[in-house]
Design a protein around this motif. Structure first.
Motif, PDB file in Angstrom:
ATOM      1  N   GLN A 161     -18.694  26.855   6.558  1.00 27.67           N
ATOM      2  CA  GLN A 161     -17.607  28.030   7.129  1.00 27.67           C
ATOM      3  C   GLN A 161     -18.787  27.971   8.233  1.00 27.67           C
ATOM      4  OE1 GLN A 161     -16.504  31.776   5.456  1.00 27.67           O
ATOM      5  NE2 GLN A 161     -17.494  30.691   3.469  1.00 27.67           N
ATOM      6  N   ASN A 162     -18.190  28.992   9.876  1.00 24.34           N
ATOM      7  CA  ASN A 162     -18.965  28.507  10.708  1.00 24.34           C
ATOM      8  C   ASN A 162     -20.233  29.611  11.302  1.00 24.34           C
ATOM      9  OD1 ASN A 162     -17.999  31.278  11.299  1.00 24.34           O
ATOM     10  ND2 ASN A 162     -16.072  31.119  11.615  1.00 24.34           N
ATOM     11  N   ASP A 163     -21.027  29.729  11.914  1.00 18.92           N
ATOM     12  CA  ASP A 163     -21.667  30.400  12.067  1.00 18.92           C
ATOM     13  C   ASP A 163     -22.144  31.474  11.929  1.00 18.92           C
ATOM     14  OD1 ASP A 163     -23.335  27.596  12.851  1.00 18.92           O
ATOM     15  OD2 ASP A 163     -23.469  27.739  14.449  1.00 18.92           O
ATOM     16  N   GLU A 164     -21.074  33.077  12.485  1.00 21.25           N
ATOM     17  CA  GLU A 164     -20.995  33.654  11.790  1.00 21.25           C
ATOM     18  C   GLU A 164     -21.070  34.731  11.026  1.00 21.25           C
ATOM     19  OE1 GLU A 164     -18.041  37.500  13.985  1.00 21.25           O
ATOM     20  OE2 GLU A 164     -18.053  35.341  14.539  1.00 21.25           O
ATOM     21  N   LYS A 165     -19.625  33.445  10.231  1.00 22.62           N
ATOM     22  CA  LYS A 165     -19.524  33.842   8.337  1.00 22.62           C
ATOM     23  C   LYS A 165     -21.197  33.242   7.906  1.00 22.62           C
ATOM     24  CE  LYS A 165     -14.646  33.261   8.813  1.00 22.62           C
ATOM     25  NZ  LYS A 165     -13.458  32.789   8.116  1.00 22.62           N
ATOM     26  N   LEU A 166     -22.063  32.205   8.198  1.00 23.77           N
ATOM     27  CA  LEU A 166     -23.128  32.088   7.561  1.00 23.77           C
ATOM     28  C   LEU A 166     -24.301  32.867   7.560  1.00 23.77           C
ATOM     29  CD1 LEU A 166     -24.490  30.316   5.569  1.00 23.77           C
ATOM     30  CD2 LEU A 166     -24.677  28.843   7.485  1.00 23.77           C
ATOM     31  N   ARG A 167     -23.776  33.733   8.858  1.00 25.06           N
ATOM     32  CA  ARG A 167     -25.030  34.434   9.130  1.00 25.06           C
ATOM     33  C   ARG A 167     -24.262  36.282   7.971  1.00 25.06           C
ATOM     34  NH1 ARG A 167     -28.982  36.086  13.276  1.00 25.06           N
ATOM     35  NH2 ARG A 167     -28.932  38.074  13.439  1.00 25.06           N
TER      36      ARG A 167
END
Length: 458
Positions: free
Chosen positions: A59-65
Motif C-alpha cells: 500500500q502507499n506510504d500514507e496507508k502504511l503509516r
C-alpha cells in the motif's frame, strides 16, 4: 538483512520505513536472518513478522503509516483479571474481524473473572473478510497464505491464554471460540470454501486441539451470531425477537413464535468498528464513544477518560447525527459550504470527518437498514409484530434516537442494547448443554441469501 532478504530489496525497504515512521514511536534496527527467506524481505514489528513484499507493504506510504500508527496504539492486549490461583477456568473468545475479545470464566459458578481485547492482526492483509479471502484465494501458494492467516489468529489466542494464566494463576482447561465463517475456518487452517460448490458442514461444532469453535450457519453467517442467538434463547420461540449484530458483516437474525429462525448477513463493512476513517478506531482506551452538541460546542466522552485518539463506531454515529440535526451537513451527507469537504470535531486534536467518509458510513448504515426490512418482509412480519429488537456489537454505547434519526435503524421503541453477544454466547457455551443448543440452533436456522433477494436489491 540476511543475504536472501538483501537481494530482494531489504535496504530500500528500510529507507522507506525510516521516512514513514518519522514522528511515530518506533525504532528501526537491522537484524540478521530470521529464517523466513521465502517471504523476504521481512519486517518484524514487536513479535509479529510480515512479508515486506506483500500485504500492507504494497500500500502507499500514507496507508502504511496509518497501519503503523494504529498498530502502535492498540495491538497490545488491554484489560485485567482477578486473582484465580488454582481455579478451574474456561476461556471464551470472540474472534472479530477487527478486534479479538476474550473473557476468563470460573467453570464452577460461571463468574467472569477478567476481560481483555486486542486487534486482529490479520488486518495487515485487509480490513474486511473479502480482502483476506482474496489474499489467500488468489495467491499462487494458497496453502501458505491460508497458514499465515491461521497462524496470526492462533497466536493471538495463545497470547491471550498466556496473559490470563500469568495474571490470574488460573488453570485454563477449556476454550470456546466464536467467529464469522471465514474467521472460524481461518483459525482451523481450513479452506472456508466460500462461493465454491464443495462446501463443508458449516453447522457442526468444530475443534482444534483444546479449542472448541461454535458452529456456523452458512458462508456469511457464522458462529458469532449463533453464539448470540444461544445467549438470547432464540430457541425458546416464545416471542418474535430480532437480533442485529453491528459488526463487519452486520448479521440480522429473527426468531418467531411459529418456531422459525431466519438469518442474513448485511455485509456492512467495518465502519461500526471504527475502520475506514482516518480518525477511526475500535472501542478501546482513547476512543471517543459519545458525542453531543451543547449550544454550538461539541462535547464528547472518551473510553478510559484518557486523551482522545479517535472515534469508535458509536462516536462516529453520534457525530454524524449531531451534524445532521444541526445542519452542519444535509441529508445527502454534504457539508455546509462553511466547512469545505472536512469537519473538525476538535481543532486542537485534528479529529475530523470528511464528506467521503460520511458517504462510506451512509453505505454501511443503509446495508443494515435494508437487511432488517428484507428479513421482516421475507418472514411475513411487520415492525409492529416484533416483541423485542436486540442490538449487539462491540462498537460502544448505542444511542437509539440518533440511530433512527440517520436511518440506521427503523423507528421503534422496542430496542434493547445487549453488548457483545458473541463473547457472552461463547461464555454461555462453556457449559456442554448450551454448546449442544448452539449446534441445534445452527442446524435449524434458515439462511437468507440477500444477493438473490429482489427486495434487498431494491
Amino acid at each position: 538483512m540476511g543475504d536472501s532478504c538483501g537481494a530482494k530489496g531489504a535496504k530500500p525497504l528500510k529507507e522507506r520505513l525510516d521516512a514513514i515512521v518519522d514522528g511515530l514511536d518506533y525504532k528501526i534496527a537491522e537484524k540478521d536472518c530470521t529464517g523466513h527467506c521465502s517471504i523476504g524481505p521481512t519486517v518484524r514489528i514487536g513479535n509479529d513478522i510480515y512479508s515486506g513484499s506483500s500485504g500492507i507493504f504494497l500500500q502507499n506510504d500514507e496507508k502504511l503509516r496509518d497501519f503503523l500508527r494504529t498498530y502502535q496504539s492498540v495491538t497490545k492486549i488491554e484489560g485485567d483479571c482477578r486473582e484465580a490461583k488454582g481455579k478451574d477456568c474456561g476461556l471464551a473468545v470472540d474472534i472479530g474481524t477487527t478486534v479479538i475479545k476474550s473473557s476468563l470464566v470460573d467453570l464452577v459458578n460461571g463468574a467472569v473473572l477478567g476481560e481483555i481485547s486486542t486487534i486482529n492482526k490479520q488486518r495487515a492483509y485487509g480490513t474486511t473478510v473479502l480482502h483476506r479471502w482474496n489474499y489467500f484465494n488468489k495467491a499462487r501458494n494458497r496453502r501458505a497464505n491460508l497458514k499465515n492467516l491461521s497462524g496470526i489468529v492462533q497466536k493471538s489466542v495463545e497470547d491471550i491464554k498466556a496473559f490470563f494464566a500469568e495474571k490470574s494463576g488460573a488453570n485454563i482447561s477449556q476454550i470456546v471460540l466464536a467467529g464469522n465463517t471465514a474467521m472460524t475456518y481461518f483459525f482451523l487452517n481450513e479452506d472456508p470454501c466460500l462461493t465454491l460448490e464443495n462446501k463443508p458442514d458449516y453447522t457442526s461444532v468444530k475443534s482444534k486441539g483444546s479449542n472448541v469453535l461454535l458452529p456456523c450457519i452458512f458462508e456469511w453467517v457464522g458462529g458469532d451470531i449463533v453464539a448470540g442467538m444461544t445467549y438470547l434463547d432464540f430457541d425458546a420461540f416464545d416471542k418474535n425477537a430480532m437480533l442485529i449484530d453491528l459488526g463487519t458483516n452486520g448479521e440480522v437474525a429473527l426468531s418467531t413464535i411459529d418456531g422459525n429462525i431466519l438469518v442474513a448477513s448485511a455485509s456492512a463493512g467495518p465502519a461500526f468498528e471504527g475502520e475506514g476513517f482516518r480518525c477511526g478506531m475500535p472501542y478501546m482506551e482513547g476512543a471517543i464513544y459519545e458525542v453531543s452538541l451543547d449550544g454550538d460546542k461539541f462535547q464528547y466522552k472518551v473510553v478510559g477518560k484518557k486523551e482522545p485518539l479517535g472515534l469508535c463506531g458509536s462516536g462516529m454515529l453520534d457525530l454524524i447525527a449531531e451534524m445532521l440535526a444541526s445542519r452542519i451537513m444535509d441529508k445527502r451527507g454534504k457539508l455546509d459550504k462553511r466547512y469545505g469537504k472536512e469537519f473538525f470535531l476538535d481543532l486542537g486534536r485534528d479529529i475530523s470527518v470528511t464528506e467521503s467518509e460520511i458517504e462510506y458510513f451512509m453505505n454501511s448504515k443503509a446495508a443494515i437498514f435494508a437487511t432488517v426490512q428484507t428479513v421482516l418482509q421475507e418472514s411475513g412480519l411487520s415492525q409492529e409484530d416484533l416483541d423485542v429488537i436486540y442490538i449487539a456489537g462491540g462498537f460502544g454505547n448505542m444511542n437509539f434516537e440518533k440511530a433512527q434519526l440517520i436511518g440506521l435503524l427503523p423507528p421503534s421503541d422496542k430496542y434493547r442494547f445487549v453488548g457483545n453477544t458473541s463473547l457472552k454466547g461463547a461464555q454461555h457455551c462453556l457449559r456442554q448443554e448450551n454448546l449442544a443448543r448452539a449446534e441445534l440452533i445452527a442446524q435449524s436456522s434458515t439462511p437468507l441469501t440477500l444477493t438473490e433477494s429482489v427486495r434487498w436489491m431494491e
